[in-house]
Design an enzyme around this catalytic site. Structure first.
Site, PDB file in Angstrom:
ATOM      1  N   HIS A  19      -2.074   3.673   6.314  1.00 33.01           N
ATOM      2  CA  HIS A  19      -3.212   2.761   6.491  1.00 33.01           C
ATOM      3  C   HIS A  19      -4.546   3.484   6.260  1.00 33.01           C
ATOM      4  O   HIS A  19      -5.425   3.006   5.534  1.00 33.01           O
ATOM      5  CB  HIS A  19      -3.150   2.166   7.903  1.00 33.01           C
ATOM      6  N   ARG A  36       0.872  -1.189   0.000  1.00 35.68           N
ATOM      7  CA  ARG A  36       0.000   0.000   0.000  1.00 35.68           C
ATOM      8  C   ARG A  36       0.899   1.226   0.000  1.00 35.68           C
ATOM      9  O   ARG A  36       1.810   1.329   0.819  1.00 35.68           O
ATOM     10  CB  ARG A  36      -1.006  -0.069   1.154  1.00 35.68           C
ATOM     11  N   TYR A  88       6.707   3.566  11.127  1.00 36.73           N
ATOM     12  CA  TYR A  88       7.001   2.123  11.050  1.00 36.73           C
ATOM     13  C   TYR A  88       7.578   1.637   9.726  1.00 36.73           C
ATOM     14  O   TYR A  88       7.856   0.451   9.585  1.00 36.73           O
ATOM     15  CB  TYR A  88       5.740   1.301  11.408  1.00 36.73           C
TER      16      TYR A  88
HETATM   17  C1  LIG Z   1     -10.711  -7.427  15.676  1.00 39.18           C
HETATM   18  C2  LIG Z   1      -9.997  -6.156  15.327  1.00 39.18           C
HETATM   19  N1  LIG Z   1      -8.761  -5.925  15.788  1.00 39.18           N
HETATM   20  C3  LIG Z   1      -8.112  -4.786  15.447  1.00 39.18           C
HETATM   21  C4  LIG Z   1      -8.721  -3.843  14.659  1.00 39.18           C
HETATM   22  C5  LIG Z   1      -7.978  -2.574  14.267  1.00 39.18           C
HETATM   23  N2  LIG Z   1      -7.568  -2.666  12.856  1.00 39.18           N
HETATM   24  C6  LIG Z   1      -8.254  -2.048  11.870  1.00 39.18           C
HETATM   25  S1  LIG Z   1      -7.575  -2.302  10.365  1.00 39.18           S
HETATM   26  C7  LIG Z   1      -6.352  -3.263  11.014  1.00 39.18           C
HETATM   27  C8  LIG Z   1      -5.286  -3.848  10.136  1.00 39.18           C
HETATM   28  C9  LIG Z   1      -5.715  -4.975   9.292  1.00 39.18           C
HETATM   29  O1  LIG Z   1      -4.656  -5.300   8.429  1.00 39.18           O
HETATM   30  P1  LIG Z   1      -4.846  -6.208   7.172  1.00 39.18           P
HETATM   31  O2  LIG Z   1      -5.866  -7.234   7.452  1.00 39.18           O
HETATM   32  O3  LIG Z   1      -3.513  -6.658   6.732  1.00 39.18           O
HETATM   33  O4  LIG Z   1      -5.484  -5.223   6.075  1.00 39.18           O
HETATM   34  P2  LIG Z   1      -4.854  -3.890   5.445  1.00 39.18           P
HETATM   35  O5  LIG Z   1      -5.407  -2.761   6.262  1.00 39.18           O
HETATM   36  O6  LIG Z   1      -3.384  -4.001   5.528  1.00 39.18           O
HETATM   37  O7  LIG Z   1      -5.333  -3.810   4.038  1.00 39.18           O
HETATM   38  C10 LIG Z   1      -6.472  -3.368  12.403  1.00 39.18           C
HETATM   39  C11 LIG Z   1      -5.536  -4.102  13.273  1.00 39.18           C
HETATM   40  C12 LIG Z   1     -10.032  -4.108  14.216  1.00 39.18           C
HETATM   41  N3  LIG Z   1     -10.692  -3.263  13.410  1.00 39.18           N
HETATM   42  N4  LIG Z   1     -10.653  -5.257  14.544  1.00 39.18           N
END
Ligand SMILES: Cc1ncc(C[n+]2csc(CCOP(=O)(O)OP(=O)(O)O)c2C)c(N)n1
Ligand SMILES: [Mg+2]
Length: 369
Positions: free
Chosen positions: A290, A286, A299
């Site tokens: 985020h 990406r 990071y």
């Molecule tokens: C159960 C839960 N834990 C933590 C979060 C906070 N959170 C939101 S997005 C995210 C990252 C998810 O990463 P990934 O699945 O790799 O998707 P990306 O955003 O990298 O596309 C987190 C930890 C959440 N929304 N729900």
């Protein structure tokens, strides 16, 4: 988040998904074959994609990129409280979505899946209605957080903010599809971070046991917000985990739209023929933080991001189309201007659209007389 799907202002075309778009071979025959990279040409021939398909896929990628840029601008201007960037995920999203049948198959995207929902039938105007929380937002009438896509009419199942909850939903819906002998494939998209959730493992296990018509698409951008993949799992590939559930896991270059399409096409065929699920892992990146609330300088290095930009999926596909004789620099430039005008119009129209009536604030939460 709530699970409302009023779909009120969605003015996108109904039906006529990618699988029903023209797939005639031979359009590329008119391109100067001598100039065409032989392997790419034969790969495209095998996939059955027409020149029209390729140009349309490219346009969706440009549209997603320019919506992304416009959304970030709106955020910086204080008009959009929160946006979730897509840049660099366009190839794996358009490629995998292209193998789905719009209006027939069932889509469970996650928040980063702007290009998936555009292929499914949402418009730039729909997207900005959501970003500005307007009454006509097809996802929730301005109630949901942006990018929690939903549309009853388009078969897009709205997602919750807790990561990974769409995976058991997808398995359950696929079970219903199989039980009712319906002609539909269920697909769900998620990041590699989602694969650390118990929901993810339970959903895949259930799908494997019952050989369900579902495709699991992981968009591996190597970070779950600030947490790198190495701190999430001890395996190199998310796809390796499919073996534990008794179905194939495949790794594809997620910055290659055609490789993503090829993997999804095979997975959809498998699902439709009763062979069961597939896990596809698209390796990507990406480019942006985020979300608009994140500062990625804490990071990852600027050099890492710069290096990733050398593998921009949009530049790669544009170069492919030039090699195939379907595009040239002038056309790429004019397409960008044309799509930018479309996006600017969508922003202005959505900004001018009415806000939800405060008197309806409890709608979709409590039953109304
Ligand atoms: C159960 C839960 N834990 C933590 C979060 C906070 N959170 C939101 S997005 C995210 C990252 C998810 O990463 P990934 O699945 O790799 O998707 P990306 O955003 O990298 O596309 C987190 C930890 C959440 N929304 N729900
Ligand atoms: Mg990730």
């Amino acid at each position: 988040m709530s699970t409302t799907t009023p779909d009120a202002a969605c003015d996108c075309p109904a039906g006529g998904g990618s699988a029903s778009r023209s797939k005639q071979n031979g359009v590329l025959d008119s391109a100067p074959k001598m100039a065409v990279e032989a392997t790419r040409q034969s790969e495209i021939d095998t996939l059955g994609l027409s020149g029209e398909d390729l140009l349309s896929m490219h346009r969706f990628m440009v549209l997603a990129r320019l919506i992304d840029e416009a959304a970030i601008r709106q955020n910086r201007q204080g008009k959009a409280p929160f946006v979730i960037p897509v840049s660099c995920h366009e190839a794996c999203q358009v490629g995998t979505a292209w193998a789905m049948r719009r209006g027939q198959d069932i889509w469970l995207p996650y928040y980063r899946d702007l290009a998936v929902v555009l292929v499914a039938g949402m418009t730039a105007f729909d997207v900005f209605l959501g970003i500005f929380s307007k009454a006509g937002d097809p996802t929730s009438g301005g109630r949901q957080m942006p990018a929690h896509w939903g549309s009853r009419r388009l078969g897009i199942i709205t997602g919750s903010s807790p990561i990974g909850t769409q995976i058991p939903h997808a398995a359950g819906i696929a079970y219903a599809v199989k039980f009712r002998s319906e002609d539909a494939v269920v697909a769900t998209w998620f990041g590699e971070g989602a694969t650390s959730e118990g929901d993810w493992h339970e959903g895949l296990n259930f799908a494997g046991i019952h050989k369900l018509p579902v495709v699991f698409v992981c968009e591996n951008n190597h970070y779950a917000i600030s947490v790198p993949q190495s701190k999430q799992m001890a395996v190199e590939n998310v796809a390796d985990r499919a073996a534990g559930y008794g179905f194939p896991g495949v790794v594809v270059d997620g910055n290659d739209v055609l490789a993503s399409y090829a993997a999804m096409k095979r997975a959809v065929e498998r699902a439709l023929s009763g062979e069961g699920p597939t896990l596809i892992e698209c390796k990507t990146y990406r480019f942006q933080p985020h979300t608009s609330d994140d500062d990625d300088r804490t990071y990852r290095t600027r050099e890492e991001v710069e290096e990733a930009r050398h593998h921009d999926p949009l530049d790669r596909f544009s170069a492919d189309l030039k090699t195939l004789g379907l595009m040239d620099d002038a056309r790429i430039e004019s397409l960008r201007a044309e799509v930018k005008a479309e996006v600017d119009r969508a922003v202005a129209d959505a900004w001018a659209a009415p806000d939800p009536d405060p008197a309806t604030v409890l709608r979709y939460v409590f039953e109304e007389d």
